[in-house]
Motif scaffolding. Structure first.
Motif, PDB file in Angstrom:
ATOM      1  N   ILE A  58      25.861  32.196  50.732  1.00 32.38           N
ATOM      2  CA  ILE A  58      26.550  33.194  49.650  1.00 32.38           C
ATOM      3  C   ILE A  58      25.122  33.924  48.988  1.00 32.38           C
ATOM      4  CG2 ILE A  58      27.643  33.362  47.296  1.00 32.38           C
ATOM      5  CD1 ILE A  58      29.278  31.168  48.383  1.00 32.38           C
ATOM      6  N   VAL A  59      25.126  35.294  49.018  1.00 28.95           N
ATOM      7  CA  VAL A  59      23.925  35.726  48.091  1.00 28.95           C
ATOM      8  C   VAL A  59      24.587  36.776  47.291  1.00 28.95           C
ATOM      9  CG1 VAL A  59      22.119  37.274  48.496  1.00 28.95           C
ATOM     10  CG2 VAL A  59      22.697  35.666  50.328  1.00 28.95           C
ATOM     11  N   ASP A  60      24.187  36.128  45.832  1.00 26.23           N
ATOM     12  CA  ASP A  60      24.719  36.990  44.743  1.00 26.23           C
ATOM     13  C   ASP A  60      23.543  37.699  43.981  1.00 26.23           C
ATOM     14  OD1 ASP A  60      27.549  36.863  44.782  1.00 26.23           O
ATOM     15  OD2 ASP A  60      27.178  34.511  44.265  1.00 26.23           O
ATOM     16  N   TYR A  61      23.568  38.917  43.659  1.00 26.65           N
ATOM     17  CA  TYR A  61      22.431  39.660  42.977  1.00 26.65           C
ATOM     18  C   TYR A  61      23.199  40.259  41.822  1.00 26.65           C
ATOM     19  CZ  TYR A  61      18.744  43.113  41.866  1.00 26.65           C
ATOM     20  OH  TYR A  61      18.028  43.970  41.340  1.00 26.65           O
ATOM     21  N   ARG A  62      22.482  40.282  40.659  1.00 28.55           N
ATOM     22  CA  ARG A  62      22.689  40.806  39.347  1.00 28.55           C
ATOM     23  C   ARG A  62      21.485  41.408  38.548  1.00 28.55           C
ATOM     24  NH1 ARG A  62      26.738  39.777  41.509  1.00 28.55           N
ATOM     25  NH2 ARG A  62      28.878  38.820  40.792  1.00 28.55           N
ATOM     26  N   PHE A  75      34.578  49.292  26.913  1.00 26.72           N
ATOM     27  CA  PHE A  75      35.179  48.703  25.716  1.00 26.72           C
ATOM     28  C   PHE A  75      34.696  47.289  25.647  1.00 26.72           C
ATOM     29  CE2 PHE A  75      38.621  45.917  23.783  1.00 26.72           C
ATOM     30  CZ  PHE A  75      38.617  46.771  22.511  1.00 26.72           C
ATOM     31  N   PHE A  76      34.620  46.474  26.697  1.00 26.82           N
ATOM     32  CA  PHE A  76      34.063  45.071  26.364  1.00 26.82           C
ATOM     33  C   PHE A  76      32.778  44.895  26.183  1.00 26.82           C
ATOM     34  CE2 PHE A  76      38.023  45.098  28.751  1.00 26.82           C
ATOM     35  CZ  PHE A  76      38.982  44.260  28.011  1.00 26.82           C
ATOM     36  N   LYS A  77      31.823  45.836  26.437  1.00 20.63           N
ATOM     37  CA  LYS A  77      30.394  45.588  26.382  1.00 20.63           C
ATOM     38  C   LYS A  77      29.695  44.630  27.071  1.00 20.63           C
ATOM     39  CE  LYS A  77      30.238  49.303  23.738  1.00 20.63           C
ATOM     40  NZ  LYS A  77      29.662  50.618  24.349  1.00 20.63           N
ATOM     41  N   ARG A  78      30.435  44.187  28.205  1.00 19.92           N
ATOM     42  CA  ARG A  78      29.853  43.246  29.075  1.00 19.92           C
ATOM     43  C   ARG A  78      30.152  43.577  30.524  1.00 19.92           C
ATOM     44  NH1 ARG A  78      31.104  36.816  28.103  1.00 19.92           N
ATOM     45  NH2 ARG A  78      29.870  36.043  29.795  1.00 19.92           N
ATOM     46  N   GLU A  79      28.903  42.955  31.354  1.00 20.52           N
ATOM     47  CA  GLU A  79      28.995  43.082  32.768  1.00 20.52           C
ATOM     48  C   GLU A  79      30.192  42.553  33.412  1.00 20.52           C
ATOM     49  OE1 GLU A  79      26.236  42.203  31.193  1.00 20.52           O
ATOM     50  OE2 GLU A  79      24.464  43.805  31.600  1.00 20.52           O
ATOM     51  N   GLY A  80      30.827  43.155  34.419  1.00 24.17           N
ATOM     52  CA  GLY A  80      32.132  42.583  35.040  1.00 24.17           C
ATOM     53  C   GLY A  80      31.635  42.295  36.580  1.00 24.17           C
ATOM     54  N   ARG A  81      32.421  43.021  37.189  1.00 21.89           N
ATOM     55  CA  ARG A  81      32.252  42.849  38.969  1.00 21.89           C
ATOM     56  C   ARG A  81      31.081  43.325  39.061  1.00 21.89           C
ATOM     57  NH1 ARG A  81      37.064  45.964  41.831  1.00 21.89           N
ATOM     58  NH2 ARG A  81      35.586  45.682  43.570  1.00 21.89           N
ATOM     59  N   PRO A  82      30.351  42.973  40.163  1.00 18.26           N
ATOM     60  CA  PRO A  82      29.176  43.595  40.652  1.00 18.26           C
ATOM     61  C   PRO A  82      29.225  44.994  41.249  1.00 18.26           C
ATOM     62  CG  PRO A  82      30.043  41.916  42.576  1.00 18.26           C
ATOM     63  CD  PRO A  82      30.823  41.813  41.187  1.00 18.26           C
ATOM     64  N   SER A  83      28.452  45.835  40.682  1.00 22.64           N
ATOM     65  CA  SER A  83      28.344  47.123  41.012  1.00 22.64           C
ATOM     66  C   SER A  83      28.059  47.449  42.505  1.00 22.64           C
ATOM     67  CB  SER A  83      27.239  47.983  40.119  1.00 22.64           C
ATOM     68  OG  SER A  83      25.966  47.506  40.661  1.00 22.64           O
ATOM     69  N   ILE A  87      25.844  44.964  45.208  1.00 21.28           N
ATOM     70  CA  ILE A  87      26.249  44.441  46.439  1.00 21.28           C
ATOM     71  C   ILE A  87      25.198  44.978  47.373  1.00 21.28           C
ATOM     72  CG2 ILE A  87      28.300  44.926  48.222  1.00 21.28           C
ATOM     73  CD1 ILE A  87      30.227  45.022  45.958  1.00 21.28           C
ATOM     74  N   LEU A  88      24.794  46.261  47.304  1.00 19.09           N
ATOM     75  CA  LEU A  88      23.820  46.559  48.494  1.00 19.09           C
ATOM     76  C   LEU A  88      22.546  45.696  48.396  1.00 19.09           C
ATOM     77  CD1 LEU A  88      24.360  50.412  48.325  1.00 19.09           C
ATOM     78  CD2 LEU A  88      25.144  48.763  49.952  1.00 19.09           C
ATOM     79  N   MET A  89      22.201  45.315  47.382  1.00 22.66           N
ATOM     80  CA  MET A  89      21.015  44.477  47.104  1.00 22.66           C
ATOM     81  C   MET A  89      21.408  43.258  47.508  1.00 22.66           C
ATOM     82  SD  MET A  89      18.223  45.979  45.813  1.00 22.66           S
ATOM     83  CE  MET A  89      17.548  44.627  45.193  1.00 22.66           C
ATOM     84  N   ALA A  90      22.400  42.639  47.474  1.00 16.46           N
ATOM     85  CA  ALA A  90      22.829  41.175  47.943  1.00 16.46           C
ATOM     86  C   ALA A  90      22.832  41.454  49.465  1.00 16.46           C
ATOM     87  CB  ALA A  90      24.048  40.856  47.378  1.00 16.46           C
ATOM     88  N   VAL A 387      46.199  40.412  59.864  1.00 12.22           N
ATOM     89  CA  VAL A 387      47.134  40.573  58.714  1.00 12.22           C
ATOM     90  C   VAL A 387      46.189  40.272  57.678  1.00 12.22           C
ATOM     91  CG1 VAL A 387      49.039  39.522  57.578  1.00 12.22           C
ATOM     92  CG2 VAL A 387      48.887  39.862  60.206  1.00 12.22           C
ATOM     93  N   GLY A 388      46.250  40.909  56.411  1.00  8.24           N
ATOM     94  CA  GLY A 388      45.638  40.630  55.312  1.00  8.24           C
ATOM     95  C   GLY A 388      46.027  41.570  54.278  1.00  8.24           C
ATOM     96  N   PHE A 389      45.633  41.112  52.888  1.00  8.55           N
ATOM     97  CA  PHE A 389      45.871  41.961  51.900  1.00  8.55           C
ATOM     98  C   PHE A 389      44.863  42.937  51.647  1.00  8.55           C
ATOM     99  CE2 PHE A 389      47.306  37.718  50.523  1.00  8.55           C
ATOM    100  CZ  PHE A 389      48.630  37.882  49.914  1.00  8.55           C
ATOM    101  N   LEU A 390      45.827  44.272  50.972  1.00  7.53           N
ATOM    102  CA  LEU A 390      44.829  45.284  50.888  1.00  7.53           C
ATOM    103  C   LEU A 390      44.413  45.182  49.501  1.00  7.53           C
ATOM    104  CD1 LEU A 390      46.840  48.391  52.578  1.00  7.53           C
ATOM    105  CD2 LEU A 390      44.626  47.397  52.990  1.00  7.53           C
ATOM    106  N   ARG A 391      43.293  45.003  49.291  1.00  5.35           N
ATOM    107  CA  ARG A 391      42.379  44.675  47.879  1.00  5.35           C
ATOM    108  C   ARG A 391      41.424  45.814  47.742  1.00  5.35           C
ATOM    109  NH1 ARG A 391      43.218  38.893  48.412  1.00  5.35           N
ATOM    110  NH2 ARG A 391      45.195  38.396  47.280  1.00  5.35           N
ATOM    111  N   GLY A 392      40.636  45.709  46.731  1.00  5.79           N
ATOM    112  CA  GLY A 392      39.714  46.563  46.551  1.00  5.79           C
ATOM    113  C   GLY A 392      38.443  46.399  47.789  1.00  5.79           C
ATOM    114  N   PRO A 393      37.677  47.402  47.836  1.00  5.69           N
ATOM    115  CA  PRO A 393      36.794  47.409  49.090  1.00  5.69           C
ATOM    116  C   PRO A 393      35.787  46.162  48.987  1.00  5.69           C
ATOM    117  CG  PRO A 393      35.839  48.898  47.264  1.00  5.69           C
ATOM    118  CD  PRO A 393      37.273  48.670  46.949  1.00  5.69           C
ATOM    119  N   GLY A 394      35.539  45.355  50.074  1.00  7.46           N
ATOM    120  CA  GLY A 394      34.658  44.268  50.339  1.00  7.46           C
ATOM    121  C   GLY A 394      33.267  44.542  50.403  1.00  7.46           C
ATOM    122  N   ARG A 395      32.574  43.831  50.384  1.00 13.57           N
ATOM    123  CA  ARG A 395      31.069  44.021  50.573  1.00 13.57           C
ATOM    124  C   ARG A 395      30.691  44.633  51.879  1.00 13.57           C
ATOM    125  NH1 ARG A 395      27.244  38.916  48.511  1.00 13.57           N
ATOM    126  NH2 ARG A 395      28.022  38.921  46.522  1.00 13.57           N
TER     127      ARG A 395
END
Length: 404
Positions: A58-62, A75-83, A87-90, A387-395
């Motif tokens: 697993i490679v995570d980059y923030r 509104f929340f003034k906090r980072e959420g899911r990776p941009s 993701i491209l940097m990871a 077969v799989g769920f249609l969710r947001g785009p993956g890496r």
């Protein structure tokens, strides 16, 4: 106790401090280039989860906005899911690192890169790769191949290693090169029209600089008493492999050359099941071993097909092209549409034209910018018969969209 490497690259000092932060991680590196600072940690489990036959890396980059002295928008003034950029940097860190783990190393491993400070001049792109290399190399994880990574641009006709952000704006070439001691292992580039000779010269210059970074890591490593954890990959049972090849090799070779994806998959699955049937159902470890031997045999026969018979796995020659068709105007109310077909591979593309108000606002570390051209790539499960769920785009989808 921490140890530091220092190198001068393009009138700025690259420093790599080992073991200063994150004492509980297996390895860590704090990097500084100009006033840009990045921290990278590497951790790997010492217990192996049964039934795994791959490296769960697993490679995570923030890039948190505090690095540039900003507060996140919204509104929340906090980072959420990776941009998308994170993701491209990871993925850029993952690509050169993953193949260099020893074969058969299937322990859960994680690399975390955090941009701590950004001067908006020294791009952090290459620091993630160097940091991952240092964090792994100076840990007890059995990773023994240090890496170097630099960018090369051409400014006013001269090559510049690690150009600043403003220099890159004037450069017709934006080339990222990652090397190990034996040669270049990854290239990522964007460019205007440019002579091939200039690209080759830029690659040679990048590799020279990477060797300096690699030698600096090796010199420090030689002076430290770092002991890698013991790891002995499970040896391939040559006798069993030969027995499987004798019994199933001809059928597997024939199945590999069946034309048509579904027909080929069915033929391969039939041979695989015949191999696995030799192990009792109540002995999963034996089935796992046979699965690995089958993969080894498949790889061996694939190489033989390509190198000796000059054939692809579906029996086509290197210069045999599948039928290609392109149909436009397929969708009635879109601004534009096209269906591209090559063999059994299809791509449905649509285009939508908007106004300046439709541009995407990018809340990045630097000045707020807008993106007027957006290419979205989707890879639905039905496209490969799954077969799989249609969710947001993956890496993978984000990475392929950026490449396109």
């Amino acid at each position: 106790m921490s140890h530091t490497i220092r190198l001068e690259i393009n009138k700025r000092t690259l420093s790599i401090e080992i073991g200063k932060v994150a004492k509980q991680a297996d390895g860590s590196a704090l990097l500084r280039y100009g006033d840009t600072m990045m921290f990278v940690a590497a951790t790997s489990r010492k217990e192996l989860k049964e039934g795994k036959d791959f490296l769960p890396l697993i490679v995570d980059y923030r890039e948190n906005t505090y690095a540039a002295g900003k507060i996140p928008g919204g509104f929340f003034k906090r980072e959420g899911r990776p941009s998308e950029r994170e993701i491209l940097m990871a993925r850029q860190i993952d690509r050169p690192i993953r193949p260099l783990f020893p074969e058969g190393y299937f322990f859960d491993t994680q690399i975390v890169g955090l941009l701590l400070s950004a001067d908006l001049e020294s791009e952090p792109d290459t620091l993630g790769v160097i940091g991952a290399s240092a964090a792994l190399y100076f840990s007890d994880i059995p990773f023994t191949t240090p890496l170097g990574a630099v960018k090369v641009g051409i400014v006013d006709g001269a090559y510049v290693v690690n150009p600043t952000d403003h220099e890159l704006d004037r450069s017709p070439l934006n080339l990222t090169v990652v090397s190990n001691e034996n040669g270049i292992i990854m290239i990522e580039a964007g460019a205007q029209e440019i002579d091939e000779e200039k690209v080759l010269e830029a690659l040679a210059l990048a590799h020279e600089e990477n060797l300096r970074i690699i030698r600096a890591q090796k010199d420090l490593f030689a002076s430290l008493d770092i002991r890698k954890r013991e790891f002995t990959p499970k040896a391939v049972d040559a006798e069993k492999l030969a027995r499987i090849e004798e019994a199933h090799g001809p059928a597997l070779l024939e199945a590999m050359q069946v034309r048509g994806k579904k027909a080929s998959e069915a033929a391969l699955a039939g041979v695989r099941e015949a191999v696995l049937a030799e192990a009792p159902e109540d002995k999963p470890e034996d089935r796992l071993e046979l699965k690995g031997l089958f993969a080894k045999l498949e790889e061996k026969l694939f190489r033989r097909l390509v190198l000796e018979k000059k054939l692809r796995t579906d029996g086509r020659g290197f210069d045999d092209i599948r039928p290609i068709t392109a149909e436009v105007g397929l969708l009635t109310r879109t601004h534009g549409s096209a269906l591209f077909t090559r063999g059994e591979t299809q791509a449905l593309a649509t285009v939508t034209l908007g106004t300046f108000e439709d541009a995407q606002r990018l809340d990045s570390l630097g000045e707020e910018s807008k993106k007027r051209f957006m290419l979205h790539y989707n890879f639905p499960p039905f496209s490969v018969g799954e077969v799989g769920f249609l969710r947001g785009p993956g890496r993978r989808e984000i990475g392929h969209g950026a490449l396109a």
